[in-house]
Design an enzyme around this catalytic site. Sequence first.
Site, short mmCIF file in Angstrom:
data_model
loop_
_atom_site.label_atom_id
_atom_site.label_comp_id
_atom_site.label_asym_id
_atom_site.label_seq_id
_atom_site.Cartn_x
_atom_site.Cartn_y
_atom_site.Cartn_z
N GLY A 1 0.79 -1.23 0.00
CA GLY A 1 0.00 0.00 0.00
C GLY A 1 0.82 1.28 0.00
O GLY A 1 1.80 1.42 -0.73
N SER B 1 -5.50 10.07 9.23
CA SER B 1 -6.67 9.58 8.49
C SER B 1 -7.78 10.62 8.53
O SER B 1 -7.94 11.32 9.54
CB SER B 1 -7.19 8.27 9.11
OG SER B 1 -8.42 7.89 8.53
N TYR C 1 -10.63 3.31 15.86
CA TYR C 1 -9.63 3.69 14.87
C TYR C 1 -9.56 5.22 14.74
O TYR C 1 -8.47 5.80 14.73
CB TYR C 1 -9.97 3.06 13.52
CG TYR C 1 -9.07 3.49 12.39
CD1 TYR C 1 -7.84 2.89 12.17
CD2 TYR C 1 -9.46 4.52 11.52
CE1 TYR C 1 -7.01 3.29 11.13
CE2 TYR C 1 -8.64 4.92 10.47
CZ TYR C 1 -7.42 4.31 10.28
OH TYR C 1 -6.61 4.71 9.26
#
Length: 249
Positions: free
Chosen positions: A17, A137, A150
């Site tokens: 990734g 994120s 998360y």
Amino acid sequence: MGQLTGKVAVVTGGTTGIGLATAKRFAAEGAQVYVTGRRKPELDTAVQDIGSGAVGIQGDISQLADLDRLYETLSRSGRGIDVLFANAGGGEFATLQEATPEHFDTTFGINVRGLFFTVQKALPLLNEGASVILTGSTAASTGEEAFGVYSATKAAVRSFARTWANELRGRRIRVNVITPGPIDTPGVSGLAPDTEQAGQLKENLAAQVPLGRMGRPDEIASSVLFLASDQSSFTTGAELYVDGGMNQV
């Protein structure tokens, strides 16, 4: 001359990734690249893909002994670290009702504790003027269902960058966060239980992006390179969104 010629770069979670794409880009720009990964077959394959004398060091960032081994290997090389891309991380879906202590501890153990000690243990080896890049994120600032644990870990990552940028300014070490939107990686596919549902998940994610598609790992790698290089010499404590407009529009 590449943008990182003569530099030493460390990429955690560099076997797939975003991590792999970035390690390859760093190597192409002239850096000596060290990558970490938990699984040896994938790590060996990544080292071959990266080329340019890349070095693979097997380890799990949630295990402090593995981090010690990483930095001992680097110390023996006699060179300091110019770029640290603290990228290793992960997560799984679980609602507030479903989340278990194991889910909580594993996610925080990798994304927060592991990242914290990845940077702390690197401090003696970081050269003056080094660049530290943390992977954040878009979930850190949204209320994605079943992604609360998360998301909280990535909010912590953002907070770390602000504090560390201030604490390390005396050594001219810059600390920034790269914040990807939905990126088409094996990690995203792994959030779904099967191939069909993975396809549906990707379609749903792409539909939320103003540019109408998921991003590619190499697109994130280009932005990480910017933060790693002298092109961003006046940038620290910042969060660079590379999300196709998902959290911006």
